[in-house]
Design a protein around this motif. Structure first.
Motif, PDB file in Angstrom:
ATOM      1  N   LEU A 123      74.681  20.366  81.338  1.00 43.62           N
ATOM      2  CA  LEU A 123      74.498  22.229  81.874  1.00 43.62           C
ATOM      3  C   LEU A 123      73.069  22.507  82.176  1.00 43.62           C
ATOM      4  O   LEU A 123      72.763  23.120  83.895  1.00 43.62           O
ATOM      5  CB  LEU A 123      74.266  23.080  81.002  1.00 43.62           C
ATOM      6  CG  LEU A 123      76.068  22.766  79.985  1.00 43.62           C
ATOM      7  CD1 LEU A 123      75.803  23.661  79.153  1.00 43.62           C
ATOM      8  CD2 LEU A 123      77.511  22.477  81.518  1.00 43.62           C
ATOM      9  N   GLY A 124      71.754  21.612  82.010  1.00 38.12           N
ATOM     10  CA  GLY A 124      70.692  22.481  82.579  1.00 38.12           C
ATOM     11  C   GLY A 124      69.681  21.146  82.513  1.00 38.12           C
ATOM     12  O   GLY A 124      70.372  20.462  83.087  1.00 38.12           O
ATOM     13  N   THR A 125      68.988  20.767  82.993  1.00 36.38           N
ATOM     14  CA  THR A 125      68.024  19.764  83.134  1.00 36.38           C
ATOM     15  C   THR A 125      67.078  19.038  82.101  1.00 36.38           C
ATOM     16  O   THR A 125      66.466  17.967  81.619  1.00 36.38           O
ATOM     17  CB  THR A 125      66.837  19.582  83.938  1.00 36.38           C
ATOM     18  OG1 THR A 125      66.012  20.921  83.770  1.00 36.38           O
ATOM     19  CG2 THR A 125      67.567  20.680  85.171  1.00 36.38           C
ATOM     20  N   GLY A 126      67.885  18.559  80.984  1.00 37.15           N
ATOM     21  CA  GLY A 126      67.297  18.086  79.202  1.00 37.15           C
ATOM     22  C   GLY A 126      65.908  19.207  78.944  1.00 37.15           C
ATOM     23  O   GLY A 126      65.399  17.407  78.423  1.00 37.15           O
ATOM     24  N   ALA A 127      65.248  19.194  79.473  1.00 38.41           N
ATOM     25  CA  ALA A 127      63.617  19.581  79.048  1.00 38.41           C
ATOM     26  C   ALA A 127      62.687  19.962  77.879  1.00 38.41           C
ATOM     27  O   ALA A 127      62.489  19.619  77.530  1.00 38.41           O
ATOM     28  CB  ALA A 127      63.044  21.105  79.546  1.00 38.41           C
ATOM     29  N   ILE A 128      64.237  20.202  77.206  1.00 40.10           N
ATOM     30  CA  ILE A 128      63.797  20.784  75.437  1.00 40.10           C
ATOM     31  C   ILE A 128      64.861  19.396  74.421  1.00 40.10           C
ATOM     32  O   ILE A 128      64.263  19.344  73.280  1.00 40.10           O
ATOM     33  CB  ILE A 128      63.426  22.367  75.385  1.00 40.10           C
ATOM     34  CG1 ILE A 128      65.045  22.330  74.423  1.00 40.10           C
ATOM     35  CG2 ILE A 128      63.028  23.040  76.091  1.00 40.10           C
ATOM     36  CD1 ILE A 128      65.278  24.035  73.990  1.00 40.10           C
ATOM     37  N   ASP A 129      65.445  18.929  75.102  1.00 40.17           N
ATOM     38  CA  ASP A 129      66.160  17.828  74.457  1.00 40.17           C
ATOM     39  C   ASP A 129      66.821  17.190  75.966  1.00 40.17           C
ATOM     40  O   ASP A 129      67.836  17.704  75.594  1.00 40.17           O
ATOM     41  CB  ASP A 129      66.925  18.717  73.986  1.00 40.17           C
ATOM     42  CG  ASP A 129      68.653  18.431  72.617  1.00 40.17           C
ATOM     43  OD1 ASP A 129      67.911  17.081  72.527  1.00 40.17           O
ATOM     44  OD2 ASP A 129      69.776  18.438  72.377  1.00 40.17           O
ATOM     45  N   ASP A 130      66.426  16.665  75.478  1.00 34.18           N
ATOM     46  CA  ASP A 130      64.686  16.137  74.654  1.00 34.18           C
ATOM     47  C   ASP A 130      64.425  15.110  75.295  1.00 34.18           C
ATOM     48  O   ASP A 130      63.220  14.679  74.693  1.00 34.18           O
ATOM     49  CB  ASP A 130      65.603  14.810  73.789  1.00 34.18           C
ATOM     50  CG  ASP A 130      64.486  14.662  72.272  1.00 34.18           C
ATOM     51  OD1 ASP A 130      63.451  15.711  72.569  1.00 34.18           O
ATOM     52  OD2 ASP A 130      64.063  13.320  72.157  1.00 34.18           O
ATOM     53  N   GLY A 131      63.863  15.825  76.561  1.00 32.76           N
ATOM     54  CA  GLY A 131      62.457  15.301  77.448  1.00 32.76           C
ATOM     55  C   GLY A 131      61.479  15.326  77.065  1.00 32.76           C
ATOM     56  O   GLY A 131      60.343  15.222  76.897  1.00 32.76           O
TER      57      GLY A 131
END
Length: 495
Positions: free
Chosen positions: A309-317
């Motif tokens: 849905l997003g770009t996975g920045a906090i989970d888990d970039g």
């Protein structure tokens, strides 16, 4: 997490609930570590403590972690296993490790079921038409492109649904309305995520045509939170989705008993999603070789995959960045590492810790060489607590590490619990000691598994502090003399 309040941290809940029977069931097949030769308790040399001060100084001045997240989320974006972006992420990680100067950089195959997301749409038909923000849960079966139309029946929590009479939901949509509690340690996740994992099977047993849950999140935004669900053998598979917390509140009002209740609430639900044939994805592994004990491994893990849905920045970039930036900082110290630092970017954590399972099976025979492991998978931080289960061999070293972390405003947590982990679960089962660096989860679940999981949520100073903390613990474990393992483990060869 523990039962009831689920107060032992979100990571263990994810291991139980998401990978659950799969991960831990297969992990029991790991070989127990071989008996250890007599070895002294862990002790941190003064030279390592001196170097860790320099390491923290460099990290806080700019660890490079932000740039890693920026690169991953910009050049690759969302990383759902089986998609072209997933393959691109693996190639990105291999290049990043090689550019960093890590050795033995390679991929390890991870077989898993495939799944695709398609059109997702929900709307109320009565009492008056209005749209509902919805996202399918991972592994959900679909409604087909035409969708279904059905009455919505509300349940306050999973237990209330499970207590419903058999057949009472025939042809209806079950809706589970449990909100998630906001906490610093993420412990509110445990109770709420149970409805996501077990809700579809529970609803199907009562005859439901589909199930919807209030998003497992702490926000008040009109963005649904996706996440993995699970079906039971012998129970019909029904479509499963999550609606935004805002739309959940609207449903709660419409379904509340009272004079303003205008009768049944009817919804149209379209989840054009579907399981696919099995696929193969890949974990990516790289080593910073030790000079004195290269065969002894200190492991840092994060997961490379993300929801779409997003770009996975906090989970888990963020975790990927913390791991790679920590390795770069350690590599840049004048003092050379004694033990090997292994960076493992695990595949398919979100879908059931499949990468962890595959890694545990592939490396079971060398489990006794793993001195300590830690994992970054709860956002950007800051790290606020350090904890690890104490024993006669590691208690002194843990106190030293805790003192070394004090300049970063990190407190020492309880020493009677295992460190929490998700992807490290199988190796921990095989005897690897696990240290937990508790990342602050106060706002993490506002954007977890949503379209808002993007680069703008990453704060440089915060992720630099977290990287300083992880690099410190990894470095001190790499330089420590002796062992962190329990004496009984070394003497008996069991865990």
């Amino acid at each position: 997490m523990g039962k009831g309040a689920m107060g032992r941290g979100v990571m263990r809940m994810r291991n139980r609930a998401v990978g659950a029977g799969i991960a831990l069931g297969m992990a029991t097949g790991l070989m127990a570590p071989a008996a250890w030769a007599a070895e002294s308790p862990a002790a941190i040399p003064d030279s390592a403590l001196s170097s860790v001060k320099e390491l923290q100084k460099r990290a806080l001045a700019g660890s490079g972690a932000y740039e890693v997240v920026e690169s991953l989320t910009t050049q690759v974006g969302p990383r759902l296993p089986g998609t072209p972006n997933d393959a691109a992420a693996v190639a990105w990680a291999v290049k990043a490790m090689k550019d960093l100067g890590l050795q033995n950089v390679h991929t390890e195959a991870v077989p898993m079921p495939g799944w695709r997301r398609g059109l997702e749409r929900a709307s109320l038909l009565s009492p008056l038409p209005q749209p509902i923000a919805v996202a399918a849960l991972g592994a959900s079966v679909g409604t087909g492109p035409e969708g279904i139309e059905a009455e919505v029946v509300r349940f306050a929590n999973l237990a209330e649904l499970q207590a419903a009479p058999a057949g009472s939901l025939a042809g209806k949509i079950a809706y589970i309305a449990l909100p998630m509690t906001r906490t610093q340690d993420g412990s509110g996740y445990g109770e709420a995520v149970a409805m996501r994992i077990a809700g579809p099977a529970a609803a199907a047993k009562k005859g439901a045509a589909a199930v919807l849950i209030r998003s497992v999140g702490t926000d008040a935004h009109r963005l649904p939170h996706t996440g993995m669900t699970r079906y039971e053998d012998g129970v019909p598979k029904i479509p499963a989705g999550a609606i935004s917390t805002v739309d959940a509140a609207q449903l709660d009002r419409l379904l509340a008993p009272g004079p303003d209740n205008k009768g049944p609430v009817k919804m149209k639900l379209v989840l054009d999603v579907a399981p696919l044939d099995p696929i193969t994805t890949y974990s990516v592994v790289g080593d910073l070789k030790g000079t004195e004990k290269p065969d002894e491994i200190v492991l840092v893990g994060a997961h490379l995959d993300s929801w779409d849905l997003g770009t996975g920045a906090i989970d888990d970039g963020a975790g990927v960045a913390i791991a790679l930036a920590s390795a770069k900082l350690i590599k840049g110290l004048p003092e050379k590492p004694k033990r090997t630092l292994r960076v493992v970017l695990f595949a398919a954590e979100e879908e059931g810790t499949y990468g962890a399972i595959a890694y545990g099976k592939a490396h079971a025979a060398e489990a006794d060489r793993y001195i300590l492991g830690t994992e970054a998978d709860l956002g950007i931080g800051p790290v606020w607590q350090f904890k690890m289960k104490a024993n006669a061999n590691n208690a002194g070293a843990l106190a030293t590490i805790a003192t070394a972390l004090q300049p970063l405003r990190i407190v020492k947590g309880r020493d009677d619990e295992e460190g929490e982990s998700s992807d490290l679960g199988p190796m921990a089962k095989a005897g690897m000691p696990v240290a937990e660096l508790s990342l602050d989860a106060t706002t993490y679940f506002d954007i977890h598994h949503t379209a808002d999981d993007t680069l703008d949520r990453v704060d440089r100073a915060t992720i630099d502090q977290s990287t300083a903390a992880y690099a410190s613990v990894l470095w001190l474990a790499m330089q420590a003399n002796g062992t962190f393992r329990e004496p009984a483990t070394r003497e008996s060869g069991t865990h």
